[in-house]
Write an enzyme that holds these catalytic residues in place. Structure first.
Site, PDB file in Angstrom:
ATOM      1  N   GLY A 161       0.902  -1.217   0.100  1.00  0.00           N
ATOM      2  CA  GLY A 161      -0.093   0.050   0.144  1.00  0.00           C
ATOM      3  C   GLY A 161       0.818   1.171  -0.069  1.00  0.00           C
TER       4      GLY A 161
ATOM      5  CD  GLU B  46      -5.199   1.672   4.046  1.00  0.00           C
ATOM      6  OE1 GLU B  46      -3.887   1.714   3.261  1.00  0.00           O
ATOM      7  OE2 GLU B  46      -5.498   2.587   4.349  1.00  0.00           O
TER       8      GLU B  46
ATOM      9  NE  ARG C 127     -13.439   7.148  12.880  1.00  0.00           N
ATOM     10  CZ  ARG C 127     -12.784   7.400  11.867  1.00  0.00           C
ATOM     11  NH1 ARG C 127     -13.894   8.215  10.934  1.00  0.00           N
ATOM     12  NH2 ARG C 127     -11.669   7.304  11.622  1.00  0.00           N
TER      13      ARG C 127
ATOM     14  CG  PHE D 287      -9.507  13.154  10.430  1.00  0.00           C
ATOM     15  CD1 PHE D 287     -10.249  13.316  11.619  1.00  0.00           C
ATOM     16  CD2 PHE D 287      -9.726  11.976   9.693  1.00  0.00           C
ATOM     17  CE1 PHE D 287     -11.058  12.281  12.339  1.00  0.00           C
ATOM     18  CE2 PHE D 287     -10.371  10.847  10.273  1.00  0.00           C
ATOM     19  CZ  PHE D 287     -11.236  11.186  11.395  1.00  0.00           C
TER      20      PHE D 287
END
Length: 312
Positions: free
Chosen positions: A200, A261, A285, A290
């Site tokens: 990744g 992930e 959630r 962010f």
């Protein structure tokens, strides 16, 4: 369990090998939820009573995938997962009928005379809403009429929980709204995805939360984007963790395809190239963007603590 691939029309060689008295559950069975399980358990039970093999006939690829119709957006149980679960249910033989555009035009009568009767299916077990043949023209009564004295038909009524019929479409809706409680209850187990650990962006290890980036092994139904409390089977060991399904909006814009992930708790082994099975136990959630990396790190820490509490 033995798996047998079928293609229409069935060859004489295949019929010589597999044509035998048997009890067969017939259906798509995507999800193998509690309703499907009630059909299959009845077939296996009848097979044991009649002292003949208990088999399942399913169709692959999914008819909605082939015909490009309906609300198809992936499998609840891709074929490999379906085989594993059916074997655990005591099925002796799994018939996988190749579904393509030509087969979609086979009439109910031809399906009976060219497939079911030559295989010597003496008892067919189907769900109450079973449909077969061109444009779904056949149903349970059609099956009973066409089978005549050569094939008995058992119809299994709807499986209900709290007054609601358990269905694959209901499970799909639950996954897409984050209602894992309903999805797990209707499936009879947590929803599972399987993937291979790939390279990744390696950003997780730089912020203290290394992750396994999964490339899914098949076309699964994708649950709603967000953060989940999960358990992952790595090798022969179950490990608790937290998984993000989404497009990482803090770092990317315009990304459409979600990534998967998984951060595994108390785990630091290199597992690139390994297959990992992930059970989704709780939706924590939604995914969100962010304002800073520090804010993201703080939230991931909170998510991990939440997942640990939820998973016990």
């Amino acid at each position: 369990m033995i798996t047998v691939s079928l293609s229409y029309p069935l060859s004489d060689e295949l019929l010589q090998q597999w044509g035998r008295p048997q009890v067969t559950a017939i259906g798509q069975f995507d999800g193998l939820h509690l309703g499907h399980a009630s059909v299959i358990h009845q077939a296996v039970s009848l097979a044991r009573e009649q002292k003949v093999p208990g088999s399942v006939m399913t169709f692959h690829p999914h008819p909605k995938e082939v015909m490009k119709k309906g609300d198809y957006e992936g499998y609840l149980t891709p074929l490999a997962d379906k085989q594993t679960i059916l074997a655990e249910m005591g099925v002796d033989v799994l018939y996988i009928m190749s579904f393509n555009e030509d087969f979609s035009k086979v009439s109910p009568e031809a399906f009976m005379t060219d497939v079911l009767l030559p295989l010597q299916i003496q008892t067919a077990v189907v769900g109450f809403d079973f449909r077969f043949g061109y444009r779904g023209a056949g149903h349970e009564d059609t099956l009973r009429k066409l089978g005549g004295e050569l094939m008995t038909v058992h119809t299994v009524p709807p499986f209900e929980l709290d007054g609601e019929k358990v269905s694959s479409s209901g499970i799909r809706r639950a996954l897409q709204t984050g209602d894992l409680t309903q999805a797990s209850r209707w499936l009879g187990r947590p929803y599972r995805i399987r993937g291979t650990v790939m390279d990744g962006e390696k950003r997780g290890r730089t912020i203290g939360f290394p992750t396994a980036n999964l490339k899914l092994d098949d076309t699964y139904v994708i649950p709603v984007k967000g953060v989940y409390a999960v358990r992952a089977l790595v090798g022969n060991r179950w490990i608790s963790g937290v998984m993000n399904v989404g497009v990482k909006p803090t770092f990317h814009e315009g990304v459409l395809n979600p990534s998967f992930e998984v951060h595994l708790f108390d785990f630091n082994q290199q597992i690139y190239g390994e297959s990992v099975l992930v059970e989704l136990h709780h939706y924590i959630r939604p995914e969100r963007k962010f304002s800073s990396v520090d804010e993201l790190i703080s939230q991931i820490g909170n998510d991990a603590q939440t997942a640990k509490k939820l998973l016990g």
